[in-house]
Design a protein around this motif. Structure first.
Motif, PDB file in Angstrom:
ATOM      1  N   HIS A 194      52.499  27.720  40.811  1.00 47.87           N
ATOM      2  CA  HIS A 194      53.258  28.112  39.616  1.00 47.87           C
ATOM      3  C   HIS A 194      52.447  29.046  38.716  1.00 47.87           C
ATOM      4  CE1 HIS A 194      55.895  27.836  36.146  1.00 47.87           C
ATOM      5  NE2 HIS A 194      54.853  27.465  35.416  1.00 47.87           N
ATOM      6  N   GLU A 195      51.147  28.798  38.609  1.00 49.46           N
ATOM      7  CA  GLU A 195      50.305  29.593  37.708  1.00 49.46           C
ATOM      8  C   GLU A 195      50.113  31.029  38.179  1.00 49.46           C
ATOM      9  OE1 GLU A 195      49.617  25.347  36.958  1.00 49.46           O
ATOM     10  OE2 GLU A 195      49.726  26.572  38.777  1.00 49.46           O
ATOM     11  N   GLU A 196      50.589  31.342  39.368  1.00 55.60           N
ATOM     12  CA  GLU A 196      50.435  32.695  39.901  1.00 55.60           C
ATOM     13  C   GLU A 196      51.751  33.480  39.861  1.00 55.60           C
ATOM     14  OE1 GLU A 196      47.018  32.480  43.248  1.00 55.60           O
ATOM     15  OE2 GLU A 196      48.735  31.168  43.627  1.00 55.60           O
ATOM     16  N   SER A 197      52.596  33.159  38.901  1.00 57.38           N
ATOM     17  CA  SER A 197      53.888  33.828  38.800  1.00 57.38           C
ATOM     18  C   SER A 197      53.743  35.322  38.552  1.00 57.38           C
ATOM     19  CB  SER A 197      54.725  33.196  37.689  1.00 57.38           C
ATOM     20  OG  SER A 197      54.061  33.327  36.431  1.00 57.38           O
ATOM     21  N   SER A 198      52.636  35.749  37.948  1.00 55.79           N
ATOM     22  CA  SER A 198      52.437  37.180  37.680  1.00 55.79           C
ATOM     23  C   SER A 198      52.360  37.977  38.975  1.00 55.79           C
ATOM     24  CB  SER A 198      51.165  37.397  36.852  1.00 55.79           C
ATOM     25  OG  SER A 198      50.034  36.873  37.513  1.00 55.79           O
ATOM     26  N   LEU A 199      51.884  37.353  40.054  1.00 56.44           N
ATOM     27  CA  LEU A 199      51.836  38.044  41.342  1.00 56.44           C
ATOM     28  C   LEU A 199      53.241  38.309  41.875  1.00 56.44           C
ATOM     29  CD1 LEU A 199      48.825  36.306  43.129  1.00 56.44           C
ATOM     30  CD2 LEU A 199      49.018  38.733  42.573  1.00 56.44           C
TER      31      LEU A 199
ATOM     32  N   GLU B  84      47.478  46.630  47.469  1.00 54.26           N
ATOM     33  CA  GLU B  84      46.554  45.535  47.198  1.00 54.26           C
ATOM     34  C   GLU B  84      45.566  45.865  46.084  1.00 54.26           C
ATOM     35  OE1 GLU B  84      45.925  42.662  50.197  1.00 54.26           O
ATOM     36  OE2 GLU B  84      45.968  44.200  51.744  1.00 54.26           O
ATOM     37  N   ILE B  85      45.323  47.140  45.832  1.00 58.91           N
ATOM     38  CA  ILE B  85      44.360  47.503  44.788  1.00 58.91           C
ATOM     39  C   ILE B  85      44.946  47.286  43.394  1.00 58.91           C
ATOM     40  CG2 ILE B  85      42.962  49.379  43.837  1.00 58.91           C
ATOM     41  CD1 ILE B  85      42.601  50.401  46.707  1.00 58.91           C
ATOM     42  N   PRO B  86      46.112  47.863  43.049  1.00 58.27           N
ATOM     43  CA  PRO B  86      46.661  47.564  41.721  1.00 58.27           C
ATOM     44  C   PRO B  86      47.131  46.116  41.578  1.00 58.27           C
ATOM     45  CG  PRO B  86      48.210  48.902  42.999  1.00 58.27           C
ATOM     46  CD  PRO B  86      46.920  48.882  43.762  1.00 58.27           C
ATOM     47  N   GLU B  87      47.411  45.441  42.696  1.00 58.28           N
ATOM     48  CA  GLU B  87      47.839  44.046  42.622  1.00 58.28           C
ATOM     49  C   GLU B  87      46.767  43.163  41.993  1.00 58.28           C
ATOM     50  OE1 GLU B  87      50.513  42.190  45.686  1.00 58.28           O
ATOM     51  OE2 GLU B  87      48.671  41.106  46.179  1.00 58.28           O
ATOM     52  N   ASN B  88      45.509  43.589  42.090  1.00 56.84           N
ATOM     53  CA  ASN B  88      44.423  42.814  41.493  1.00 56.84           C
ATOM     54  C   ASN B  88      44.621  42.608  40.000  1.00 56.84           C
ATOM     55  OD1 ASN B  88      42.787  42.184  43.675  1.00 56.84           O
ATOM     56  ND2 ASN B  88      40.939  42.923  42.674  1.00 56.84           N
ATOM     57  N   GLY B  89      45.255  43.586  39.331  1.00 62.58           N
ATOM     58  CA  GLY B  89      45.471  43.450  37.895  1.00 62.58           C
ATOM     59  C   GLY B  89      46.384  42.292  37.547  1.00 62.58           C
ATOM     60  N   ALA B  90      47.276  41.930  38.467  1.00 63.59           N
ATOM     61  CA  ALA B  90      48.193  40.813  38.233  1.00 63.59           C
ATOM     62  C   ALA B  90      47.679  39.509  38.820  1.00 63.59           C
ATOM     63  CB  ALA B  90      49.568  41.138  38.826  1.00 63.59           C
ATOM     64  N   ASP B  91      46.592  39.571  39.571  1.00 61.24           N
ATOM     65  CA  ASP B  91      45.988  38.378  40.168  1.00 61.24           C
ATOM     66  C   ASP B  91      44.998  37.798  39.165  1.00 61.24           C
ATOM     67  OD1 ASP B  91      44.910  36.411  41.714  1.00 61.24           O
ATOM     68  OD2 ASP B  91      44.093  37.739  43.261  1.00 61.24           O
ATOM     69  N   LEU B  92      45.522  37.066  38.206  1.00 60.03           N
ATOM     70  CA  LEU B  92      44.718  36.631  37.063  1.00 60.03           C
ATOM     71  C   LEU B  92      43.603  35.667  37.458  1.00 60.03           C
ATOM     72  CD1 LEU B  92      47.637  36.143  34.500  1.00 60.03           C
ATOM     73  CD2 LEU B  92      46.424  38.237  35.145  1.00 60.03           C
ATOM     74  N   ALA B  93      43.829  34.854  38.473  1.00 61.18           N
ATOM     75  CA  ALA B  93      42.831  33.863  38.871  1.00 61.18           C
ATOM     76  C   ALA B  93      41.596  34.503  39.499  1.00 61.18           C
ATOM     77  CB  ALA B  93      43.444  32.858  39.838  1.00 61.18           C
ATOM     78  N   HIS B  94      41.747  35.708  40.037  1.00 64.20           N
ATOM     79  CA  HIS B  94      40.616  36.316  40.736  1.00 64.20           C
ATOM     80  C   HIS B  94      39.525  36.768  39.776  1.00 64.20           C
ATOM     81  CE1 HIS B  94      41.149  40.618  39.760  1.00 64.20           C
ATOM     82  NE2 HIS B  94      40.058  40.835  40.470  1.00 64.20           N
ATOM     83  N   PHE B  95      39.871  36.987  38.496  1.00 65.73           N
ATOM     84  CA  PHE B  95      38.858  37.453  37.555  1.00 65.73           C
ATOM     85  C   PHE B  95      37.717  36.447  37.429  1.00 65.73           C
ATOM     86  CE2 PHE B  95      42.528  39.986  36.153  1.00 65.73           C
ATOM     87  CZ  PHE B  95      41.942  41.242  36.082  1.00 65.73           C
ATOM     88  N   THR B  96      38.082  35.168  37.334  1.00 69.63           N
ATOM     89  CA  THR B  96      37.045  34.137  37.252  1.00 69.63           C
ATOM     90  C   THR B  96      36.345  33.943  38.589  1.00 69.63           C
ATOM     91  OG1 THR B  96      38.228  32.975  35.492  1.00 69.63           O
ATOM     92  CG2 THR B  96      36.603  31.712  36.734  1.00 69.63           C
ATOM     93  N   ALA B  97      37.092  33.960  39.680  1.00 69.83           N
ATOM     94  CA  ALA B  97      36.514  33.697  41.001  1.00 69.83           C
ATOM     95  C   ALA B  97      35.555  34.808  41.453  1.00 69.83           C
ATOM     96  CB  ALA B  97      37.628  33.516  42.034  1.00 69.83           C
ATOM     97  N   ILE B  98      35.919  36.057  41.183  1.00 73.25           N
ATOM     98  CA  ILE B  98      35.150  37.195  41.703  1.00 73.25           C
ATOM     99  C   ILE B  98      34.227  37.798  40.665  1.00 73.25           C
ATOM    100  CG2 ILE B  98      35.344  39.523  42.708  1.00 73.25           C
ATOM    101  CD1 ILE B  98      36.275  37.363  44.584  1.00 73.25           C
ATOM    102  N   HIS B  99      34.671  37.834  39.409  1.00 70.58           N
ATOM    103  CA  HIS B  99      33.947  38.609  38.396  1.00 70.58           C
ATOM    104  C   HIS B  99      33.259  37.752  37.338  1.00 70.58           C
ATOM    105  CE1 HIS B  99      35.741  42.117  40.191  1.00 70.58           C
ATOM    106  NE2 HIS B  99      36.960  41.643  39.982  1.00 70.58           N
TER     107      HIS B  99
ATOM    108  N   SER C  75      46.188  38.895  31.169  1.00 74.74           N
ATOM    109  CA  SER C  75      47.640  38.771  31.284  1.00 74.74           C
ATOM    110  C   SER C  75      48.181  40.046  31.909  1.00 74.74           C
ATOM    111  CB  SER C  75      48.300  38.528  29.916  1.00 74.74           C
ATOM    112  OG  SER C  75      48.139  39.670  29.084  1.00 74.74           O
ATOM    113  N   TRP C  76      49.337  39.933  32.556  1.00 76.86           N
ATOM    114  CA  TRP C  76      49.981  41.101  33.189  1.00 76.86           C
ATOM    115  C   TRP C  76      51.472  41.026  32.925  1.00 76.86           C
ATOM    116  CZ3 TRP C  76      53.970  42.096  36.440  1.00 76.86           C
ATOM    117  CH2 TRP C  76      54.048  43.389  36.982  1.00 76.86           C
TER     118      TRP C  76
END
Length: 400
Positions: A370-375, A214-229, A256-257
């Motif tokens: 669809h926008e979360e295909s990187s995950l 779950e820790i490295p998965e954050n790098g591919a969770d592109l939507a979380h950058f705006t929500a959390i950071h 991007s990932w």
């Protein structure tokens, strides 16, 4: 000699950094023994509660807790010439020692004779580690017993497991792979660090209650950058607070990932700016994060104002659902004062992720748009580090 294990009373989510605060490892054995009676009931209850929580949040869906790959289990600066240290992680017990010729070796910690821990009082002699109990010596290069002081005939079959190791970029790595025939990949060397163009300027350290993936998965969770950071780091980490300074602006992220052609490498690219008064873009920064295997990330950061610097992230599973995360920061010595602010900001941002990781459950089949295909692509890539013989979460002895 030093012990580097995580005792139950010290596994609550926490962090330290190079600017102050006590390390978890600073709790001495004498202190622990003196407070043992007071802590026994508390520790037992804590362990039971954690086990109940883990069972309640979908442990049956968890991937194997120890993926195959390189793990940075110790910082080079913490192991001097002629020293040994005991480290418990990845469901294993290691003795790590540095010979007089500055070579690092990793062996199984427990002596095959009567089970003494060679990382606790073991003596380094040449390239050998000597057991403190009966002075049996084991060679670092292959784990073979080379000397038993009270016999002239050492049985050639006496040996302990020798682990493949590598020391680079200020870190000591161990190769963990349940498929013994699989060869380790090369860990890239940072030329800037090796030539001292960039020097060590600080670190932070965290303990996170989650599965390692779950820790490295954050790098591919592109939507979380705006929500959390998105909020200014001045708003805080664990407990976000609105104040005058935190409302001066916000962080803007573009991310991007993508996986690499080499199956053990993936890359996350970030473009950052701080939007002052919601109008002026400043403190711009480009970030490229090389994910090298399941537990190591090498980050390259470039700022038009501050120049270049690098961060090395290691994740070490000390238990199936307890991860030790260390970030080490390198840059030109000239920006040392500013680096303290950057370490503080990075620590705060990481705390925000911890707020989620510490209390979430792992979804084996998440509902994604669809926008979360990187995950989806990340999980396919990360599955490379699991194999047929990987130990399952249910199969681990959770003796906490």
């Amino acid at each position: 000699m030093e012990q580097n294990t995580i005792r139950p009373q010290r596994v609550k989510p926490s962090h330290t950094n190079s600017m102050g605060g006590g390390r978890l490892d600073d709790v001495g054995d004498a202190q622990i023994r003196n407070s043992e009676e007071n802590l026994r009931c508390k520790n037992k209850q804590f362990a039971i509660n954690r086990l109940r929580k883990n069972k309640a949040v979908g442990s049956k869906d968890l991937p194997p807790p120890y993926p195959n790959g390189w793990y940075g289990i110790l910082e080079s600066s913490k192991l001097k010439t002629g020293e040994s240290i005991y480290i418990s992680c990845l469901g294993q017990h290691f003795v790590v020692f540095r010979s007089q010729s500055n070579k690092v070796f990793i062996l199984d910690a427990y002596c095959p004779h009567l089970g003494a821990n060679m990382g606790m009082g073991g003596r380094v002699i040449g390239d050998n580690i000597e057991c403190p109990f009966h002075q049996w010596s084991f060679r670092g290069t292959d784990g073979v017993c080379t000397n038993i002081p009270y016999t002239s005939c050492v049985p050639p079959a006496i040996k302990v497991k020798k682990w493949i190791s590598n020391e680079t970029n200020g870190l000591i790595f161990v190769w963990y792979n349940v498929e013994e025939m699989e060869q380790p990949w090369t860990i890239p060397i940072s030329n800037e660090v090796a030539t001292n163009k960039m020097v060590y300027l600080g670190r932070n350290e965290f303990y996170v209650n989650c599965h390692i993936q779950e820790i490295p998965e954050n790098g591919a969770d592109l939507a979380h950058f705006t929500a959390i950071h998105n909020k200014s780091f001045l708003a805080g980490g664990f407990d976000l607070k609105e104040n005058f300074l935190s409302n001066l602006g916000h962080h803007d992220w573009q991310a991007s990932w993508s996986p690499s052609e080499e199956k053990h490498i993936a890359e996350v690219k970030l473009s950052h700016s701080f939007v002052l008064f919601n109008k002026f873009h400043c403190l711009q920064m480009k970030v490229i994060g090389k994910q090298l295997g399941p537990a190591y990330v090498h980050l390259f950061l470039r700022s038009p104002i501050l120049g270049d610097f690098q961060i090395f992230q290691t994740i070490t599973p000390v238990e199936p659902l307890l991860q030790k995360v260390v970030h080490r920061f390198y840059a030109s010595r000239s920006i040392a004062p500013i680096m303290k602010i950057l370490i503080c900001a990075e620590s705060i941002m990481f705390e925000r992720d911890m707020n989620v990781w510490n209390y979430k459950m792992y979804r084996n089949n998440p509902l994604l748009v669809h926008e979360e295909s990187s995950l989806k692509r990340f999980r396919k890539w990360y599955s490379n580090f699991y194999s047929a013989n990987s130990k399952t979460y249910q199969g681990n002895n959770m003796n906490w």
